[in-house]
Design an enzyme around this catalytic site. Structure first.
Site, PDB file in Angstrom:
ATOM      1  N   ASP A 248       0.824  -1.206   0.000  1.00 46.64           N
ATOM      2  CA  ASP A 248       0.000   0.000   0.000  1.00 46.64           C
ATOM      3  C   ASP A 248       0.853   1.249   0.000  1.00 46.64           C
ATOM      4  O   ASP A 248       2.007   1.215   0.384  1.00 46.64           O
ATOM      5  CB  ASP A 248      -0.784   0.031   1.319  1.00 46.64           C
ATOM      6  CG  ASP A 248      -2.209  -0.372   1.101  1.00 46.64           C
ATOM      7  OD1 ASP A 248      -2.531  -0.767  -0.029  1.00 46.64           O
ATOM      8  OD2 ASP A 248      -2.982  -0.288   2.065  1.00 46.64           O
ATOM      9  N   LYS A 270       0.540   3.094  -5.895  1.00 50.81           N
ATOM     10  CA  LYS A 270       0.953   4.036  -6.939  1.00 50.81           C
ATOM     11  C   LYS A 270       0.708   3.503  -8.344  1.00 50.81           C
ATOM     12  O   LYS A 270       0.029   4.096  -9.132  1.00 50.81           O
ATOM     13  CB  LYS A 270       2.449   4.332  -6.785  1.00 50.81           C
ATOM     14  CG  LYS A 270       2.705   5.587  -6.008  1.00 50.81           C
ATOM     15  CD  LYS A 270       4.152   6.014  -6.170  1.00 50.81           C
ATOM     16  CE  LYS A 270       4.575   6.828  -4.938  1.00 50.81           C
ATOM     17  NZ  LYS A 270       5.785   6.332  -4.334  1.00 50.81           N
ATOM     18  N   MET A 384      -8.541   9.167   8.236  1.00 50.87           N
ATOM     19  CA  MET A 384      -8.849   9.850   6.972  1.00 50.87           C
ATOM     20  C   MET A 384      -9.639  11.131   7.207  1.00 50.87           C
ATOM     21  O   MET A 384     -10.557  11.448   6.463  1.00 50.87           O
ATOM     22  CB  MET A 384      -9.636   8.902   6.042  1.00 50.87           C
ATOM     23  CG  MET A 384      -8.822   7.663   5.694  1.00 50.87           C
ATOM     24  SD  MET A 384      -9.763   6.414   4.829  1.00 50.87           S
ATOM     25  CE  MET A 384     -10.533   5.520   6.170  1.00 50.87           C
TER      26      MET A 384
HETATM   27  N1  SAH Z   1      -5.202   0.191   8.220  1.00 51.71           N
HETATM   28  C1  SAH Z   1      -4.688   1.467   8.655  1.00 51.71           C
HETATM   29  C2  SAH Z   1      -5.606   2.623   8.330  1.00 51.71           C
HETATM   30  C3  SAH Z   1      -5.827   2.842   6.873  1.00 51.71           C
HETATM   31  S1  SAH Z   1      -6.868   4.231   6.551  1.00 51.71           S
HETATM   32  C4  SAH Z   1      -4.391   1.386  10.164  1.00 51.71           C
HETATM   33  O1  SAH Z   1      -4.795   0.440  10.827  1.00 51.71           O
HETATM   34  O2  SAH Z   1      -3.744   2.308  10.667  1.00 51.71           O
HETATM   35  C5  SAH Z   1      -5.687   5.502   6.249  1.00 51.71           C
HETATM   36  C6  SAH Z   1      -5.690   6.526   7.373  1.00 51.71           C
HETATM   37  O3  SAH Z   1      -4.998   5.983   8.508  1.00 51.71           O
HETATM   38  C7  SAH Z   1      -4.944   7.789   7.055  1.00 51.71           C
HETATM   39  O4  SAH Z   1      -5.750   8.687   6.302  1.00 51.71           O
HETATM   40  C8  SAH Z   1      -4.658   8.319   8.432  1.00 51.71           C
HETATM   41  O5  SAH Z   1      -5.792   8.926   8.997  1.00 51.71           O
HETATM   42  C9  SAH Z   1      -4.391   7.045   9.207  1.00 51.71           C
HETATM   43  N2  SAH Z   1      -2.954   6.746   9.325  1.00 51.71           N
HETATM   44  C10 SAH Z   1      -2.306   5.674   8.866  1.00 51.71           C
HETATM   45  N3  SAH Z   1      -1.000   5.699   9.193  1.00 51.71           N
HETATM   46  C11 SAH Z   1      -0.813   6.838   9.892  1.00 51.71           C
HETATM   47  C12 SAH Z   1       0.306   7.448  10.510  1.00 51.71           C
HETATM   48  N4  SAH Z   1       1.528   6.895  10.471  1.00 51.71           N
HETATM   49  N5  SAH Z   1       0.120   8.626  11.158  1.00 51.71           N
HETATM   50  C13 SAH Z   1      -1.098   9.198  11.209  1.00 51.71           C
HETATM   51  N6  SAH Z   1      -2.192   8.664  10.640  1.00 51.71           N
HETATM   52  C14 SAH Z   1      -2.062   7.503   9.985  1.00 51.71           C
END
Ligand code: SAH
Length: 479
Positions: A248, A270, A384
């Site tokens: 991803d 990408k 998000m």
């Molecule tokens: N499966 C992922 C979430 C995917 S949705 C999880 O469990 O974390 C994507 C959203 O996750 C982003 O828009 C953001 O809001 C959040 N996110 C993912 N990684 C992040 C990080 N390192 N720092 C802050 N927000 C993050």
């Protein structure tokens, strides 16, 4: 080669340990686990060794060293803290042509005990020939993390089926292929899933039909939030096993760098591009086609694969197409951002519940059944959400939260470029704008977020237009 590696069968044979302190006790433990009859000679014994003697695990002889003790022994271990005595023991052993290990003394030892990784019946032994035991220990840690605990169960199963395997695959080459399949395929996978019966059935079926089901499978793996230290050991093993990695956009380069060098990495965030649904359909197709060609496909997702990661849909697709899969959880952004911003998500003085929500609603999806009514004791975390701050604020105000409710935005949580913004429901949007906050970022709402201003320990912390670095970081920077 400085030392000749050798595995000895000590079952029922006498091993003599001289010395009865804690160091000796560690060796006694090892010898007992190899089934040796352990005789301990010492002038005094640590209570732990005394307890073993009382329990009948070892025979304890409390007396000054007597070379006659060696008469029955197959192996001698000197573990006293008296070097002159250790030397006498080593000499007495040499006179009888007995191997003797003197603990932590390579010079006096004619045999050394390696660092071991135990996946019984598989044992991996590592030796630095006494030159640098610390390096051997470090190697052991690395190897320990690489091999699945299920490997032991696989080897036991193979041991039980050895004759049958030999009979069904008399030719050495096809037998080797069979063992390769055992290591890569559904048998190990079933053992990892704690399904021993399924594993045995798969093995028996392959033997009776003379064909091996293709080893292809998909591992749905959570890569964590970015810091490679937050990947799980199981996730690391999956990256080492992968033939193909479908990664991803959110997966950090540092995590990808841990993957097997010759794995094919496809950046599906990408390269595929196009509308979301098309991208998702192509990911589904890629997983199925690679797995059908017998490959180990790692579907690598940021955070946890089942938290806002569409992991559920991917599993449903694999299930429909009869592809074997496993799921490896990861540290989701909410937990990582809470930890790395010093925000205790459910500090008991401030919060009794935690909601993980998305600021995006799937078209056509209902409001859901989550009780979203405001309560002071609630922490809300929005994935998000950075592009939807105005909507989010209006929604929360309409739900009855006050404009002064503390909020935080964590951008690039756990990564070297992490920034944490502190403000209120009323000020968040302007702050995010002023600091040009970008995705990936998480929006946290609730009283606990304010604690981060005091407890934050990582990266940059920003509030009310002024930049401040937590004191620890300053000290680190100075050091
Ligand atoms: N499966 C992922 C979430 C995917 S949705 C999880 O469990 O974390 C994507 C959203 O996750 C982003 O828009 C953001 O809001 C959040 N996110 C993912 N990684 C992040 C990080 N390192 N720092 C802050 N927000 C993050």
């Amino acid at each position: 080669m400085q030392l000749f590696p050798l595995f000895t069968d000590l079952r029922g044979r006498t091993a003599l340990v001289i010395g009865a302190g804690l160091v000796a006790d560690r060796k006694i433990h090892l010898l007992l686990s190899a089934g040796a009859r352990v005789v301990v000679g010492a002038h005094a014994a640590h209570p732990q060794v005394q307890a073993r003697a009382q329990a009948g695990e070892v025979e304890l002889c409390l007396a000054p060293f007597d070379p006659a003790w060696l008469d029955e022994a197959w192996l001698v271990i000197a573990a006293t803290n008296d070097r002159a005595l250790n030397r006498r023991i080593a000499d007495a052993a040499a006179a009888r042509r007995l191997f003797c290990n003197v603990v932590d003394d390579a010079e006096l030892s004619s045999a050394q005990v390696p660092a071991i990784v135990d996946r019984a019946p598989i044992t991996i032994a590592i030796s630095s020939s006494g030159s640098a035991p610390v390096i051997a220990r470090r190697l052991r840690e690395r190897i320990e993390s690489l091999f699945d605990p299920a490997l032991g169960a696989l080897a036991s199963l193979a041991q039980r089926k050895r004759a049958a395997i030999r009979q069904a695959r008399p030719d050495l080459r096809t037998r080797r292929d069979f063992y390769d399949w055992l290591l890569d395929g559904p048998v190990l996978s079933a053992l990892r899933r704690s399904r021993a019966d399924e594993a045995e059935a798969a093995l028996d079926q392959a033997l009776s039909q003379n064909t091996q089901a293709p080893a292809g499978k998909v591992l749905l793996v959570g890569a964590g939030p970015g810091d490679p230290g937050l990947l799980t050991l199981r996730g690391l093993r999956a990256l080492n096993e992968a033939d193909v990695i479908l990664a991803d956009r959110l997966v950090s380069p540092e995590v990808l760098a841990l993957a097997r060098r010759d794995a094919q990495v496809i950046d599906v965030g990408k390269t595929l591009g196009g509308p979301h649904e098309t991208t998702q359909a192509r990911i589904h197709a890629l997983m199925v086609s690679h797995a059908r060609q017998g490959r180990c496909v790692v579907r690598l997702k940021g955070g946890d694969p089942m938290v806002f990661g569409r992991g559920g849909e991917e599993l449903q697709h694999l299930k429909r197409h009869g592809i074997a899969y496993e799921v490896v959880p990861g540290i989701t952004a909410a937990l990582a951002c809470g930890a790395y911003a010093g925000i205790p998500l459910t500090h008991r003085d401030h919060a009794q519940s935690l909601t993980l929500a998305t600021a995006h609603r799937r078209a056509g999806a209902g409001g859901g059944t989550v009780d979203d009514r405001p309560g002071n004791g609630q922490t809300r975390v929005y994935y998000m959400g950075v592009n939807r701050l105005p909507t989010l604020r209006e929604q929360l105000l309409a739900d009855g939260l006050t404009p002064t409710t503390p909020c935080a935005i964590v951008e690039n949580g756990s990564r070297v470029n992490q920034r944490v913004l502190h403000g209120t429901l009323a000020s968040m949007e302007a702050l995010a704008h002023a600091h040009a906050i970008q995705s990936p970022a998480l929006v946290l709402v609730g009283a606990v977020t304010a604690l981060g201003m005091e407890l934050g320990w990582f990266g940059q912390s920003l509030h009310a237009q002024k930049t401040c670095r937590p004191r620890e970081n300053m000290q680190q920077a100075i050091a």
